[in-house]
Design a protein around this motif. Sequence first.
Motif, PDB file in Angstrom:
ATOM      1  N   GLY A 165      45.652  -4.416 -11.189  1.00  0.00           N
ATOM      2  CA  GLY A 165      45.701  -5.777 -11.698  1.00  0.00           C
ATOM      3  C   GLY A 165      45.488  -5.929 -13.186  1.00  0.00           C
ATOM      4  O   GLY A 165      45.683  -7.004 -13.710  1.00  0.00           O
ATOM      5  N   GLY A 166      45.051  -4.902 -13.852  1.00  0.00           N
ATOM      6  CA  GLY A 166      44.913  -4.954 -15.296  1.00  0.00           C
ATOM      7  C   GLY A 166      43.731  -5.767 -15.795  1.00  0.00           C
ATOM      8  O   GLY A 166      43.615  -6.012 -16.984  1.00  0.00           O
ATOM      9  N   THR A 167      42.855  -6.209 -14.921  1.00  0.00           N
ATOM     10  CA  THR A 167      41.685  -6.977 -15.346  1.00  0.00           C
ATOM     11  C   THR A 167      40.435  -6.382 -14.729  1.00  0.00           C
ATOM     12  O   THR A 167      40.499  -5.418 -13.969  1.00  0.00           O
ATOM     13  CB  THR A 167      41.789  -8.457 -14.908  1.00  0.00           C
ATOM     14  N   ILE A 168      39.331  -6.997 -15.014  1.00  0.00           N
ATOM     15  CA  ILE A 168      38.057  -6.543 -14.483  1.00  0.00           C
ATOM     16  C   ILE A 168      37.763  -7.166 -13.128  1.00  0.00           C
ATOM     17  O   ILE A 168      36.752  -6.868 -12.500  1.00  0.00           O
ATOM     18  CB  ILE A 168      36.940  -6.836 -15.517  1.00  0.00           C
ATOM     19  N   ASP A 169      38.639  -8.019 -12.625  1.00  0.00           N
ATOM     20  CA  ASP A 169      38.417  -8.728 -11.361  1.00  0.00           C
ATOM     21  C   ASP A 169      38.114  -7.821 -10.173  1.00  0.00           C
ATOM     22  O   ASP A 169      37.232  -8.148  -9.374  1.00  0.00           O
ATOM     23  CB  ASP A 169      39.585  -9.650 -11.047  1.00  0.00           C
ATOM     24  N   PRO A 170      38.826  -6.701  -9.993  1.00  0.00           N
ATOM     25  CA  PRO A 170      38.465  -5.845  -8.845  1.00  0.00           C
ATOM     26  C   PRO A 170      37.023  -5.344  -8.894  1.00  0.00           C
ATOM     27  O   PRO A 170      36.359  -5.263  -7.861  1.00  0.00           O
ATOM     28  CB  PRO A 170      39.449  -4.675  -8.939  1.00  0.00           C
ATOM     29  N   ILE A 171      36.529  -5.073 -10.085  1.00  0.00           N
ATOM     30  CA  ILE A 171      35.145  -4.621 -10.220  1.00  0.00           C
ATOM     31  C   ILE A 171      34.189  -5.769  -9.886  1.00  0.00           C
ATOM     32  O   ILE A 171      33.165  -5.568  -9.233  1.00  0.00           O
ATOM     33  CB  ILE A 171      34.879  -4.083 -11.643  1.00  0.00           C
ATOM     34  N   ARG A 172      34.536  -6.980 -10.312  1.00  0.00           N
ATOM     35  CA  ARG A 172      33.704  -8.149  -9.976  1.00  0.00           C
ATOM     36  C   ARG A 172      33.672  -8.380  -8.467  1.00  0.00           C
ATOM     37  O   ARG A 172      32.641  -8.756  -7.925  1.00  0.00           O
ATOM     38  CB  ARG A 172      34.246  -9.391 -10.681  1.00  0.00           C
ATOM     39  N   VAL A 173      34.818  -8.208  -7.809  1.00  0.00           N
ATOM     40  CA  VAL A 173      34.859  -8.377  -6.350  1.00  0.00           C
ATOM     41  C   VAL A 173      33.937  -7.375  -5.681  1.00  0.00           C
ATOM     42  O   VAL A 173      33.170  -7.726  -4.779  1.00  0.00           O
ATOM     43  CB  VAL A 173      36.309  -8.237  -5.821  1.00  0.00           C
ATOM     44  N   ILE A 174      33.994  -6.142  -6.138  1.00  0.00           N
ATOM     45  CA  ILE A 174      33.128  -5.109  -5.561  1.00  0.00           C
ATOM     46  C   ILE A 174      31.663  -5.477  -5.770  1.00  0.00           C
ATOM     47  O   ILE A 174      30.859  -5.457  -4.840  1.00  0.00           O
ATOM     48  CB  ILE A 174      33.448  -3.728  -6.174  1.00  0.00           C
ATOM     49  N   GLU A 175      31.323  -5.852  -7.007  1.00  0.00           N
ATOM     50  CA  GLU A 175      29.930  -6.174  -7.319  1.00  0.00           C
ATOM     51  C   GLU A 175      29.428  -7.381  -6.515  1.00  0.00           C
ATOM     52  O   GLU A 175      28.377  -7.314  -5.876  1.00  0.00           O
ATOM     53  CB  GLU A 175      29.780  -6.463  -8.806  1.00  0.00           C
ATOM     54  N   SER A 176      30.171  -8.464  -6.533  1.00  0.00           N
ATOM     55  CA  SER A 176      29.688  -9.686  -5.888  1.00  0.00           C
ATOM     56  C   SER A 176      29.570  -9.525  -4.371  1.00  0.00           C
ATOM     57  O   SER A 176      28.608  -9.997  -3.772  1.00  0.00           O
ATOM     58  CB  SER A 176      30.599 -10.863  -6.231  1.00  0.00           C
ATOM     59  N   HIS A 177      30.522  -8.859  -3.764  1.00  0.00           N
ATOM     60  CA  HIS A 177      30.468  -8.699  -2.314  1.00  0.00           C
ATOM     61  C   HIS A 177      29.412  -7.683  -1.883  1.00  0.00           C
ATOM     62  O   HIS A 177      28.776  -7.850  -0.843  1.00  0.00           O
ATOM     63  CB  HIS A 177      31.839  -8.333  -1.757  1.00  0.00           C
ATOM     64  N   MET A 178      29.225  -6.654  -2.657  1.00  0.00           N
ATOM     65  CA  MET A 178      28.199  -5.663  -2.305  1.00  0.00           C
ATOM     66  C   MET A 178      26.813  -6.270  -2.420  1.00  0.00           C
ATOM     67  O   MET A 178      25.950  -6.007  -1.581  1.00  0.00           O
ATOM     68  CB  MET A 178      28.311  -4.426  -3.202  1.00  0.00           C
ATOM     69  N   LEU A 179      26.588  -7.092  -3.458  1.00  0.00           N
ATOM     70  CA  LEU A 179      25.277  -7.705  -3.632  1.00  0.00           C
ATOM     71  C   LEU A 179      24.968  -8.709  -2.527  1.00  0.00           C
ATOM     72  O   LEU A 179      23.812  -8.905  -2.168  1.00  0.00           O
ATOM     73  CB  LEU A 179      25.184  -8.388  -5.000  1.00  0.00           C
ATOM     74  N   GLU A 180      26.024  -9.339  -1.983  1.00  0.00           N
ATOM     75  CA  GLU A 180      25.835 -10.304  -0.905  1.00  0.00           C
ATOM     76  C   GLU A 180      25.807  -9.640   0.471  1.00  0.00           C
ATOM     77  O   GLU A 180      25.567 -10.295   1.472  1.00  0.00           O
ATOM     78  CB  GLU A 180      26.943 -11.353  -0.948  1.00  0.00           C
ATOM     79  N   GLY A 181      26.100  -8.353   0.521  1.00  0.00           N
ATOM     80  CA  GLY A 181      26.057  -7.632   1.779  1.00  0.00           C
ATOM     81  C   GLY A 181      27.378  -7.571   2.525  1.00  0.00           C
ATOM     82  O   GLY A 181      27.439  -7.067   3.636  1.00  0.00           O
ATOM     83  N   TYR A 182      28.450  -8.079   1.922  1.00  0.00           N
ATOM     84  CA  TYR A 182      29.780  -8.017   2.545  1.00  0.00           C
ATOM     85  C   TYR A 182      30.481  -6.752   2.063  1.00  0.00           C
ATOM     86  O   TYR A 182      30.954  -6.689   0.935  1.00  0.00           O
ATOM     87  CB  TYR A 182      30.615  -9.243   2.181  1.00  0.00           C
ATOM     88  N   LEU A 183      30.552  -5.778   2.917  1.00  0.00           N
ATOM     89  CA  LEU A 183      31.103  -4.490   2.507  1.00  0.00           C
ATOM     90  C   LEU A 183      32.617  -4.402   2.651  1.00  0.00           C
ATOM     91  O   LEU A 183      33.265  -3.652   1.937  1.00  0.00           O
ATOM     92  CB  LEU A 183      30.437  -3.359   3.294  1.00  0.00           C
ATOM     93  N   SER A 184      33.202  -5.163   3.560  1.00  0.00           N
ATOM     94  CA  SER A 184      34.630  -5.040   3.820  1.00  0.00           C
ATOM     95  C   SER A 184      35.505  -5.350   2.592  1.00  0.00           C
ATOM     96  O   SER A 184      36.374  -4.544   2.255  1.00  0.00           O
ATOM     97  CB  SER A 184      35.029  -5.926   5.001  1.00  0.00           C
ATOM     98  N   PRO A 185      35.308  -6.489   1.895  1.00  0.00           N
ATOM     99  CA  PRO A 185      36.139  -6.745   0.704  1.00  0.00           C
ATOM    100  C   PRO A 185      35.907  -5.712  -0.394  1.00  0.00           C
ATOM    101  O   PRO A 185      36.847  -5.321  -1.093  1.00  0.00           O
ATOM    102  CB  PRO A 185      35.704  -8.136   0.245  1.00  0.00           C
TER     103      PRO A 185
END
Length: 108
Positions: free
Chosen positions: A58-78
């Motif tokens: 995607g050329g942006t930092i969004d995939p890293i943000r998705v990983i960070e936000s979902h991991m911190l909330e406990g959602y591992l699937s996304p």
Amino acid sequence: MSEFYAKAAFSFLIAFGVVIGGALLAGMGSVLLWTPPKDKMLIVADNLKIWALVAAVGGTIDPIRVIESHMLEGYLSPAMQQIGYILFAFLGAHMGTSLIQWMCHTGG
């Protein structure tokens, strides 16, 4: 789950295409400039590997943000899906670089 496989395939193919296309065009350019295409193709393929990965996810930092936000909330699937897309993109870029190396191999 088929959406995951479709996006993973696109990540793979985009990264693969960036490396192959860039290296082949660099080889054509070096022929026009009367320089050895083999050397330029190998250098460009190696240098494009990381950029192919960035373009594919995607050329942006969004995939890293998705990983960070979902991991911190406990959602591992996304988060695991994003990591999968990155892994498929890396595999595509690596296979593209390996193909260029194989094409440029002189057997000596």
